[in-house]
Design a protein around this motif. Structure first.
Motif, PDB file in Angstrom:
ATOM      1  N   SER A 144       0.837  -1.200   0.000  1.00  0.00           N
ATOM      2  CA  SER A 144       0.000   0.000   0.000  1.00  0.00           C
ATOM      3  C   SER A 144       0.870   1.247   0.000  1.00  0.00           C
ATOM      4  O   SER A 144       1.961   1.247   0.587  1.00  0.00           O
ATOM      5  CB  SER A 144      -0.913   0.021   1.226  1.00  0.00           C
ATOM      6  N   PRO A 145       0.405   2.346  -0.627  1.00  0.00           N
ATOM      7  CA  PRO A 145       1.169   3.596  -0.585  1.00  0.00           C
ATOM      8  C   PRO A 145       1.219   4.131   0.836  1.00  0.00           C
ATOM      9  O   PRO A 145       0.237   4.060   1.572  1.00  0.00           O
ATOM     10  CB  PRO A 145       0.392   4.528  -1.519  1.00  0.00           C
ATOM     11  N   SER A 146       2.361   4.653   1.231  1.00  0.00           N
ATOM     12  CA  SER A 146       2.523   5.153   2.594  1.00  0.00           C
ATOM     13  C   SER A 146       1.797   6.463   2.828  1.00  0.00           C
ATOM     14  O   SER A 146       1.575   6.862   3.965  1.00  0.00           O
ATOM     15  CB  SER A 146       4.010   5.314   2.924  1.00  0.00           C
ATOM     16  N   SER A 147       1.411   7.143   1.746  1.00  0.00           N
ATOM     17  CA  SER A 147       0.659   8.395   1.852  1.00  0.00           C
ATOM     18  C   SER A 147      -0.116   8.601   0.555  1.00  0.00           C
ATOM     19  O   SER A 147       0.225   8.006  -0.479  1.00  0.00           O
ATOM     20  CB  SER A 147       1.606   9.574   2.083  1.00  0.00           C
ATOM     21  N   PRO A 148      -1.176   9.429   0.564  1.00  0.00           N
ATOM     22  CA  PRO A 148      -1.944   9.673  -0.666  1.00  0.00           C
ATOM     23  C   PRO A 148      -1.084  10.190  -1.814  1.00  0.00           C
ATOM     24  O   PRO A 148      -1.363   9.903  -2.985  1.00  0.00           O
ATOM     25  CB  PRO A 148      -2.969  10.723  -0.227  1.00  0.00           C
ATOM     26  N   GLU A 149      -0.029  10.924  -1.502  1.00  0.00           N
ATOM     27  CA  GLU A 149       0.834  11.468  -2.540  1.00  0.00           C
ATOM     28  C   GLU A 149       1.608  10.366  -3.270  1.00  0.00           C
ATOM     29  O   GLU A 149       2.085  10.566  -4.390  1.00  0.00           O
ATOM     30  CB  GLU A 149       1.835  12.466  -1.943  1.00  0.00           C
ATOM     31  N   LYS A 150       1.755   9.221  -2.617  1.00  0.00           N
ATOM     32  CA  LYS A 150       2.517   8.117  -3.206  1.00  0.00           C
ATOM     33  C   LYS A 150       1.620   7.128  -3.952  1.00  0.00           C
ATOM     34  O   LYS A 150       2.075   6.062  -4.370  1.00  0.00           O
ATOM     35  CB  LYS A 150       3.287   7.371  -2.112  1.00  0.00           C
ATOM     36  N   ALA A 151       0.335   7.454  -4.123  1.00  0.00           N
ATOM     37  CA  ALA A 151      -0.619   6.507  -4.695  1.00  0.00           C
ATOM     38  C   ALA A 151      -0.759   6.603  -6.212  1.00  0.00           C
ATOM     39  O   ALA A 151      -1.419   5.761  -6.815  1.00  0.00           O
ATOM     40  CB  ALA A 151      -1.998   6.704  -4.049  1.00  0.00           C
ATOM     41  N   ASP A 152      -0.143   7.613  -6.842  1.00  0.00           N
ATOM     42  CA  ASP A 152      -0.374   7.774  -8.270  1.00  0.00           C
ATOM     43  C   ASP A 152       0.434   6.766  -9.084  1.00  0.00           C
ATOM     44  O   ASP A 152       1.364   6.124  -8.582  1.00  0.00           O
ATOM     45  CB  ASP A 152      -0.076   9.210  -8.724  1.00  0.00           C
TER      46      ASP A 152
END
Length: 381
Positions: free
Chosen positions: A51-59
């Protein structure tokens, strides 16, 4: 160098690592970049979840870059666990799913000799199955009846079902280990014999046991062209009246992993056995507790009884026996189904999930559902 953190995973990892036959040096707790965290779903042994560690890392770009930088670690985790779930990333389309799959393994394939009807979405992406939503799809390793099944699979939740419709997975190494020896020894020694019957071009894609016409499987209406692939796959064949086709082949029932060296239960015995759907639906009804499920269970029992009463086993739409041609008894197939359900791992789909499976270690299936659902699939050679 980016900061790293120790991954928190359950104590089940030691047993899983033993399954994968890896050394202690290779099975120390994994490290990963600050961009992605890893964990297990509560109560399950697999898949391991990225899972991405933050929303900014989800793209998408962050994910593709991270896969490129951490490719060796991803493949190592796949060897250990057999299944990785990418969750929380913004995938958004079949084309982007294909990009992720190619980033994980560039050796994707378009060839499909499986039995489920599928619709093509991109060059390498298809719908997982176009079978009616009430159909049970039993646990199986993809195309295990071939000489060279796909090594890896990718599933993508384009439209996640609101209820049910899960894609359960099971560790096939554990299944082999827990299978009673009178069954596993016979399967390992003799393999499994498969008999399949297919209707001709223009027939319905949907049948309770055989699923689709031979023209869809071989992507041609020309018998000579179909025979080229039949010969390549070492299938025995017979053209039957009404433009129908019978395929017969024997295949190993236990496979050794080409990298890890671990052995796994690897066959379609329960998928192609006439008693499997009704046995499967007993567990499905117990889990889902729906009126439709009860109705399907009762109908399956009735139809199976009629089919067995009036049809010879070798004339059934699909059939599986032990390699010597002896029947897999109702008692044995019930035991096989029970071992799978004892070890089955079931999680609910979330939109944009990508499930990455080692096809030599982990099986998959599908539970019935109602409402919208679109799970797509890609696979390697």
């Amino acid at each position: 160098m980016s900061a790293t953190s120790i991954v928190r995973i359950s104590g089940k990892k030691k047993a899983l690592t033993k399954n994968a036959n890896l050394s202690k040096k290779k099975t120390r707790p994994s490290k990963t970049s600050e961009e992605v965290s890893k964990n297990l779903i509560k109560g399950l042994n697999l898949p391991i979840v990225y899972s991405p560690s933050s929303p900014e890392k989800a793209d998408l770009k962050h994910l593709t870059d991270w896969i490129k930088k951490n490719h060796k670690e991803i493949q190592r985790d796949l060897l250990i666990y057999g299944a990785i779930l990418f969750r929380g990333f913004n995938i958004g389309s079949s084309e982007n799913f294909e990009k992720i799959a190619l980033g994980l393994d560039s050796n994707l394939s378009e060839a499909y000799l499986g039995t489920s009807p599928r619709d093509k979405k991109t060059k390498f992406v298809h719908t997982a199955s176009e079978l009616p939503s009430s159909y049970p799809i039993m646990q199986h390793a993809e195309m295990s009846f071939l000489n060279k099944p796909p090594k890896k699979l990718f599933f993508y939740a384009k439209v996640a079902p609101s209820k049910n419709g899960e894609t359960p997975i099971t560790d096939l190494r554990t299944v082999l280990r827990e299978m009673p020896s009178h069954i596993s020894d016979k399967v390992e020694k003799q393999g499994i014999k498969y008999i399949r019957h297919y209707d001709g071009p223009g027939a319905s894609r949907y049948s309770l046991w055989k699923t689709k016409p031979w023209s869809e499987m071989f992507k041609t209406v020309d018998k000579k062209e179909a025979e080229k692939e039949i010969k390549k796959q070492n299938f025995d064949h017979e053209w039957l009246p009404g433009n129908k086709l019978r395929l017969i082949n024997s295949q190993v029932g236990v496979r050794k992993h080409p990298i890890a060296g671990s052995k796994a239960w690897h066959n379609h015995s329960q998928t192609f056995h006439i008693d499997s759907p009704r046995l499967e639906y007993k567990y499905i009804f117990k889990r889902q507790k729906t009126l439709r499920g009860l109705g399907v269970y009762l109908i399956l029992n009735l139809l199976t009884g009629i089919k067995k009463l009036f049809s010879r086993s070798e004339d059934l739409d699909v059939h599986a026996t032990y390699g010597d041609g002896s029947e897999i008894s109702n008692k044995d197939i019930k035991t096989i189904v029970n071992v799978f359900w004892k070890n089955i791992q079931i999680f609910s789909w979330q939109k944009d999930d990508i499930l990455y499976i080692d096809n030599y270690s982990v099986s998959h299936g599908r539970l019935p559902f109602v409402g919208p659902r679109e799970i797509q699939v890609a696979w390697t050679e």
